[in-house]
Write an enzyme that holds these catalytic residues in place. Structure first.
Site, mmCIF file in Angstrom:
data_model
loop_
_atom_site.group_PDB
_atom_site.id
_atom_site.type_symbol
_atom_site.label_atom_id
_atom_site.label_comp_id
_atom_site.label_asym_id
_atom_site.label_seq_id
_atom_site.Cartn_x
_atom_site.Cartn_y
_atom_site.Cartn_z
ATOM 1 N N ASN A 1 -24.957 67.364 -28.876
ATOM 2 C CA ASN A 1 -25.251 67.446 -30.300
ATOM 3 C C ASN A 1 -24.224 68.355 -30.957
ATOM 4 O OD1 ASN A 1 -27.351 67.086 -32.640
ATOM 5 N ND2 ASN A 1 -26.874 69.283 -32.608
ATOM 6 N N TYR B 1 -24.772 74.639 -38.237
ATOM 7 C CA TYR B 1 -25.847 75.620 -38.350
ATOM 8 C C TYR B 1 -25.207 76.965 -38.683
ATOM 9 C CZ TYR B 1 -27.873 72.033 -35.294
ATOM 10 O OH TYR B 1 -28.263 70.844 -34.753
ATOM 11 N N TRP C 1 -30.890 77.279 -36.443
ATOM 12 C CA TRP C 1 -31.149 75.836 -36.390
ATOM 13 C C TRP C 1 -32.638 75.602 -36.591
ATOM 14 C CZ3 TRP C 1 -28.277 76.147 -31.206
ATOM 15 C CH2 TRP C 1 -29.052 76.811 -30.236
ATOM 16 N N ASP D 1 -28.989 80.220 -50.191
ATOM 17 C CA ASP D 1 -28.982 78.861 -49.638
ATOM 18 C C ASP D 1 -28.684 77.842 -50.732
ATOM 19 O OD1 ASP D 1 -29.126 77.035 -47.600
ATOM 20 O OD2 ASP D 1 -31.294 77.071 -47.412
#
Length: 494
Positions: free
Chosen positions: A181, A185, A199, A294
């Site tokens: 994967n 993150y 994550w 964020d």
């Protein structure tokens, strides 16, 4: 299908941007604490170039390497990262949809016509090198070497914002890249040799972490900083769980990914990255992460996330560091989301054929609202489409509001959307409310973390059993008269 060259690494992409006059070198000192954020956002909001900070500073000292920012600050550069001109993105989306669900082959001529699809499948197999340019130099496991930003005034500390985090599940082998994967993150610098990896539970890296934790074994992790555009975009795409980002990057790049064995952990890493961080995540070792600004425009709450203990840092002879900043849109993730919206439309239409267009407004954090245009043919169809999007496609599980409109409404034009809602929607009849559905726990408007309501608005013309009234007729001029007016006023109106 591809009109631009293959970009084997970040430097090739930067060279292309500079040759096109789309890269600016800043020689003036710029502080990594907050000031660089202001420069990045001002540039992005003006549709400006890639930025290269040659005199980034931290605590009054010059950083040991240049810093690159605003890499994908325009839709044209996101398309270029895929090897495409902007107008080629929809066609590439059709290709990706066909690659996921290939039509049956009918005879040799048909097989040859699908050669690009076969070639793309071959390009998903990575090429393993003995050593990569990302390993030209070894450095101490000391994060003070990396010019990580502190983007916002309320942030807890330095933050890696464009890390490609490489993991694999317990029980797999390093050579089994199909099980890898790659995820973007964010990683908080906790100390010189420790990072916090944020994550979320539904992401691939977290799923791999759980397999190692169940086995009570430390998990190998590598982080590629300054990867090539295809690897960056593959790691950012919301791919199905069964599709390896490592493999898919070969499709995006137009050439096989090149990997090399990490020096201290059993993983293969992007050979052409600028910097590789290697380390281990030990079972049960967590630390409070955040707060950090964020993409919602708010700071996240402080929460525990796994700690990565660095075991090695390798890099090119003269590395460059890639960064970005997230905040209330527009930001770089929202620009990338615009292009991903176009790429995803053919795949959505393959699942829900009556969808003719779809827009995820960037201002709504790129996924929390969707405006869907449909070819309406029967009563209740708009509601069926809402439920299909929420239930069939995982990428819409966090979409709070879906507005469905007819084909005569431009789903990217707020004036059109407002008119449709004002004239085709009844609040009691055409609003569908759901409760207790999955939601991004970063959504502070939700009454409970991870659970919230959803709203569907049917702003389509009502037909059949949907209404007992005769529906109004939309007014329109004769097209010939419109054309005549345009001819008469050419040169008169601005």
């Amino acid at each position: 299908m591809r009109s631009l060259p293959v970009f084997d690494d970040l430097r090739a992409f930067l060279g292309w941007a500079e040759a096109a006059g789309d890269l600016a070198r800043l020689s003036a000192p710029v502080d990594l604490r907050h000031e660089m954020t202001a420069v990045q956002l001002a540039t992005l909001r003006a549709g400006g170039p890639v930025l290269r900070f040659d005199a980034a500073r931290r605590d009054g000292q010059r950083a040991g390497m240049p810093v690159i920012a605003n890499l994908f600050g325009t839709p044209a550069r996101v398309a270029a990262g895929l090897g495409l001109a902007p107008g080629e993105v929809p066609g590439f989306g059709e290709f990706l949809a066909a690659l996921r669900n290939p039509p049956p082959v009918e005879g040799m001529r048909d097989a040859l016509s699908k050669w690009p699809m076969l070639r793309a499948a071959l390009q998903t197999r990575p090429k393993v090198l003995r050593r990569g340019v990302a390993q030209e130099r070894a450095a101490p496991a000391d994060m003070s070497l990396i010019p990580a930003q502190i983007p916002w005034p309320g942030d807890a500390g330095p933050l890696l914002t464009w890390p490609v985090v490489v993991t694999r599940p317990h029980g797999s082998e390093a050579r089994q890249t199909g099980r890898y994967n790659l995820g973007i993150y964010r990683a908080q610098v906790l100390s010189p040799d420790r990072l916090i990896l944020r994550w979320l539970a539904h992401r691939g890296g977290a799923a791999h972490h759980r397999t190692w934790a169940r086995a009570s074994e430390p998990m190998p992790v590598a982080i590629a900083l300054g990867a090539d555009p295809a690897t960056l975009l593959a790691a950012a795409l919301p791919l199905p769980e069964t599709v390896s980002e490592m493999a898919f990057s070969g499709v995006l790049r137009g050439a096989r990914a090149e990997l090399a064995p990490a020096t201290t952990v059993p993983l293969l890493v992007p050979a052409n990255a600028e910097i590789i961080l290697e380390g281990w995540v030990h079972p049960g070792e967590v630390a409070p992460e955040g707060p950090f600004g964020d993409h919602t425009g708010y700071y996240n709450a402080v929460e525990p996330f796994p700690v990565m203990r660095l075991s090695a840092i390798t890099h090119r002879r003269d590395p460059i560091y890639l960064t970005t900043v997230t905040g209330r849109p527009p930001d770089e993730p929202s620009v990338i989301g615009e292009v991903f919206n176009t790429l995803a439309l053919p795949m959505i239409r393959a699942q829900i054929p009556e969808v003719t267009d779809l827009w995820l407004p960037p201002a709504a954090c790129s996924y929390r609202m969707a405006v869907v245009q449909i070819d309406k043919r029967y009563p209740g169809q708009a509601r069926r489409v809402m439920m299909a999007l929420w239930g069939m496609l995982a990428q819409f599980s966090y979409t709070k509001t879906i507005i469905v409109v007819d084909r005569d409404i431009d789903p990217r034009n707020w004036d059109d959307i407002a008119w449709a809602m004002a004239t085709r929607m009844d609040a009691a009849r055409d609003v569908m409310l759901l409760d207790g559905t999955p939601m991004d726990y970063l959504d502070f408007a939700s009454p409970h973390e991870g659970l919230a309501g959803k709203m569907g608005i049917d702003a389509t013309t009502k037909i059949g059993a949907e209404t007992v009234r005769d529906w109004g007729q939309v007014m329109a001029l004769d097209p010939a008269h419109v054309a005549r007016a345009e001819s008469l006023l050419r040169g008169v109106l601005p």
